[in-house]
Write a protein that holds these residues in place. Structure first.
Motif, PDB file in Angstrom:
ATOM      1  N   ALA A 108       0.832  -1.211   0.000  1.00 25.02           N
ATOM      2  CA  ALA A 108       0.000   0.000   0.000  1.00 25.02           C
ATOM      3  C   ALA A 108       0.863   1.257   0.000  1.00 25.02           C
ATOM      4  O   ALA A 108       0.550   2.247  -0.686  1.00 25.02           O
ATOM      5  N   GLU A 109       1.951   1.222   0.765  1.00 25.73           N
ATOM      6  CA  GLU A 109       2.849   2.371   0.803  1.00 25.73           C
ATOM      7  C   GLU A 109       3.521   2.600  -0.545  1.00 25.73           C
ATOM      8  O   GLU A 109       3.670   3.749  -0.991  1.00 25.73           O
ATOM      9  N   LEU A 110       3.936   1.512  -1.212  1.00 26.55           N
ATOM     10  CA  LEU A 110       4.537   1.666  -2.543  1.00 26.55           C
ATOM     11  C   LEU A 110       3.535   2.245  -3.532  1.00 26.55           C
ATOM     12  O   LEU A 110       3.883   3.113  -4.354  1.00 26.55           O
ATOM     13  N   ASP A 111       2.293   1.797  -3.463  1.00 24.11           N
ATOM     14  CA  ASP A 111       1.252   2.361  -4.340  1.00 24.11           C
ATOM     15  C   ASP A 111       1.060   3.842  -4.063  1.00 24.11           C
ATOM     16  O   ASP A 111       0.908   4.652  -4.993  1.00 24.11           O
ATOM     17  N   ALA A 112       1.067   4.210  -2.762  1.00 26.80           N
ATOM     18  CA  ALA A 112       0.874   5.614  -2.402  1.00 26.80           C
ATOM     19  C   ALA A 112       2.028   6.477  -2.902  1.00 26.80           C
ATOM     20  O   ALA A 112       1.814   7.589  -3.422  1.00 26.80           O
ATOM     21  N   ILE A 113       3.255   5.978  -2.765  1.00 27.66           N
ATOM     22  CA  ILE A 113       4.433   6.719  -3.236  1.00 27.66           C
ATOM     23  C   ILE A 113       4.316   6.995  -4.730  1.00 27.66           C
ATOM     24  O   ILE A 113       4.479   8.137  -5.197  1.00 27.66           O
ATOM     25  N   ASN A 114       4.024   5.931  -5.507  1.00 25.45           N
ATOM     26  CA  ASN A 114       3.900   6.093  -6.960  1.00 25.45           C
ATOM     27  C   ASN A 114       2.749   7.034  -7.321  1.00 25.45           C
ATOM     28  O   ASN A 114       2.859   7.858  -8.237  1.00 25.45           O
ATOM     29  N   LYS A 139       3.053  20.683  -6.673  1.00 22.02           N
ATOM     30  CA  LYS A 139       4.030  19.621  -6.954  1.00 22.02           C
ATOM     31  C   LYS A 139       4.911  19.354  -5.744  1.00 22.02           C
ATOM     32  O   LYS A 139       5.163  18.207  -5.377  1.00 22.02           O
ATOM     33  N   LYS A 140       5.395  20.453  -5.089  1.00 20.42           N
ATOM     34  CA  LYS A 140       6.294  20.304  -3.952  1.00 20.42           C
ATOM     35  C   LYS A 140       5.610  19.564  -2.799  1.00 20.42           C
ATOM     36  O   LYS A 140       6.224  18.718  -2.132  1.00 20.42           O
ATOM     37  N   VAL A 141       4.328  19.899  -2.564  1.00 16.08           N
ATOM     38  CA  VAL A 141       3.601  19.237  -1.470  1.00 16.08           C
ATOM     39  C   VAL A 141       3.437  17.748  -1.769  1.00 16.08           C
ATOM     40  O   VAL A 141       3.607  16.898  -0.898  1.00 16.08           O
ATOM     41  N   HIS A 142       3.135  17.411  -3.024  1.00 18.65           N
ATOM     42  CA  HIS A 142       3.000  15.998  -3.405  1.00 18.65           C
ATOM     43  C   HIS A 142       4.320  15.246  -3.217  1.00 18.65           C
ATOM     44  O   HIS A 142       4.341  14.110  -2.740  1.00 18.65           O
ATOM     45  N   GLU A 143       5.412  15.893  -3.612  1.00 21.01           N
ATOM     46  CA  GLU A 143       6.721  15.261  -3.449  1.00 21.01           C
ATOM     47  C   GLU A 143       7.049  15.056  -1.974  1.00 21.01           C
ATOM     48  O   GLU A 143       7.601  14.026  -1.583  1.00 21.01           O
ATOM     49  N   ASP A 144       6.683  16.052  -1.146  1.00 21.32           N
ATOM     50  CA  ASP A 144       6.940  15.939   0.286  1.00 21.32           C
ATOM     51  C   ASP A 144       6.127  14.804   0.906  1.00 21.32           C
ATOM     52  O   ASP A 144       6.623  14.042   1.747  1.00 21.32           O
ATOM     53  N   ILE A 145       4.869  14.692   0.485  1.00 18.66           N
ATOM     54  CA  ILE A 145       4.008  13.609   1.001  1.00 18.66           C
ATOM     55  C   ILE A 145       4.552  12.248   0.566  1.00 18.66           C
ATOM     56  O   ILE A 145       4.555  11.282   1.334  1.00 18.66           O
ATOM     57  N   ALA A 146       5.036  12.173  -0.704  1.00 17.18           N
ATOM     58  CA  ALA A 146       5.606  10.913  -1.206  1.00 17.18           C
ATOM     59  C   ALA A 146       6.807  10.496  -0.360  1.00 17.18           C
ATOM     60  O   ALA A 146       6.975   9.307  -0.039  1.00 17.18           O
ATOM     61  N   LYS A 147       7.629  11.490   0.050  1.00 18.05           N
ATOM     62  CA  LYS A 147       8.785  11.172   0.894  1.00 18.05           C
ATOM     63  C   LYS A 147       8.344  10.657   2.261  1.00 18.05           C
ATOM     64  O   LYS A 147       8.977   9.779   2.854  1.00 18.05           O
ATOM     65  N   GLU A 148       7.236  11.214   2.767  1.00 20.04           N
ATOM     66  CA  GLU A 148       6.699  10.717   4.031  1.00 20.04           C
ATOM     67  C   GLU A 148       6.240   9.266   3.890  1.00 20.04           C
ATOM     68  O   GLU A 148       6.407   8.458   4.806  1.00 20.04           O
ATOM     69  N   GLU A 149       5.662   8.966   2.729  1.00 18.92           N
ATOM     70  CA  GLU A 149       5.216   7.589   2.490  1.00 18.92           C
ATOM     71  C   GLU A 149       6.419   6.634   2.426  1.00 18.92           C
ATOM     72  O   GLU A 149       6.328   5.483   2.845  1.00 18.92           O
ATOM     73  N   ILE A 150       7.546   7.122   1.892  1.00 19.55           N
ATOM     74  CA  ILE A 150       8.763   6.299   1.887  1.00 19.55           C
ATOM     75  C   ILE A 150       9.197   6.023   3.319  1.00 19.55           C
ATOM     76  O   ILE A 150       9.638   4.918   3.665  1.00 19.55           O
TER      77      ILE A 150
END
Length: 330
Positions: free
Chosen positions: A16-22, A37-48
């Motif tokens: 689920a986390e990998l799906d969320a990151i992608n 874009k920056k907020v999405h990238e920041d959230i993706a890093k949190e998911e990592i």
């Protein structure tokens, strides 16, 4: 949940986390506004980071999964051509080739049994990176030695012993399985180097007729004669490998002298015994090489039910550089 269900749930959370990151990275690229874009990238890093948390849970709950992960990491490293250690320190996954195992660990019993390998102690171990050996014919003349163009190819022998132990039992109830598996591997290696491989000692050496070994003194005389013959070629460091039955006959008094045949031999060469032969092999260590592509290691293969599966494996080949430096009596 039982342990297996917990592990499946943690694996599901990792997915689920990998799906969320992608998802967040792909969607972020669709926006024109840079701050979105920056907020999405920041959230993706949190998911990592979340992925790392679940990975830590997986290790705590099922270290066996990491044995496969590290095995895959190492296989990919070979294909990439760059050996980089796995970034997490994981204990008891793949056993090192020169291990220092805690006393009375499962692997320590395997490696204690591997110390019973005898024939490798007679040869010179060479690290060999190829899968096969090309042996070229040699022609000897009075003043020169010529390596001919004709060659024969021999494969290195892959040796393996698999063993299954009950993971729900304490070590003192399963160590005998690990030790017996190590002994079985030791026997396979000795057999490969002595007789089963096309380049083994019994297939590559020079056969000689023996005298009547029922007569006291004749065993020692034949072996000393073979030693002198080998040394006349310039080789030294002679070892004799005897069958246990022949070895027992050395404890006979030689020619009413009060001296055992054993005493005659032990001063001129090293003595080894092996039940894998029927007579004697007299060999110079200078002439016997052991080509080893993969040294014996222990790997954890996986778990099914209450059984954990392990594999001892290696890849090896004997190589006698001069058949005249190995004399066989049968």
């Amino acid at each position: 949940m039982d342990k297996e269900e917990e592990t499946r749930a943690i694996r599901g959370a990792l997915m689920a986390e990998l799906d969320a990151i992608n998802y967040y990275l792909q969607q972020g690229r669709l926006f024109n506004k840079e701050f979105i874009k920056k907020v999405h990238e920041d959230i993706a890093k949190e998911e990592i980071t979340h992925f790392g948390e679940f990975l830590r849970l997986l290790y705590e709950n099922s270290k066996e999964d990491f044995d496969y992960i590290i095995k895959g990491w190492n296989e990919a490293s070979k294909l990439i051509g760059s050996n980089v250690d796995f970034p997490l320190k994981v204990e008891n996954t793949i056993v090192n080739k020169n291990p220092e195992h805690p006393e009375n660990s499962l692997e320590s019993f395997v490696y204690n049994a591997l110390q019973k390998r005898k024939i490798r102690k007679i040869g010179k171990i060479i690290k060999y990176d190829e899968e096969s050996i090309s042996v070229y014919e040699i022609e000897e003349k009075d003043s020169e030695i010529v390596q001919k163009n004709d060659s024969t190819t021999y494969n290195l022998q892959f040796l393996n012993v698999q063993f299954n132990i009950r993971s729900d039992l304490p070590l003192n109830k399963v160590f005998n399985v690990a030790y017996k598996a190590g002994l079985k591997y030791s026997n396979k290696e000795d057999l490969t180097l002595l007789s089963s491989h096309p380049l083994s000692l019994l297939k590559s050496g020079k056969r000689e007729n023996k005298s009547d070994w029922e007569v006291p003194g004749n065993i020692a005389n034949d072996i000393i004669k073979a030693k002198e013959e080998i040394e006349s070629l310039g080789y030294s460091d002679i070892t004799v490998i005897l069958s246990p039955i022949i070895y027992s006959k050395l404890f006979r008094v030689y020619d009413k002298s009060g001296v055992y045949e054993y005493e005659l031999l032990r001063h001129c060469c090293e003595i080894e015994t092996s039940p894998l032969i029927t007579g004697a092999v007299v060999i110079s260590k200078d002439s016997f090489y052991i080509l080893e592509k993969d040294e014996a290691i222990v790997e954890f293969l996986g778990k099914e039910g209450v059984y954990s599966t392990y594999l001892i494996s290696g890849k090896i080949s004997p190589y006698l550089i001069d058949k005249n430096a190995c004399i066989i009596y049968e």
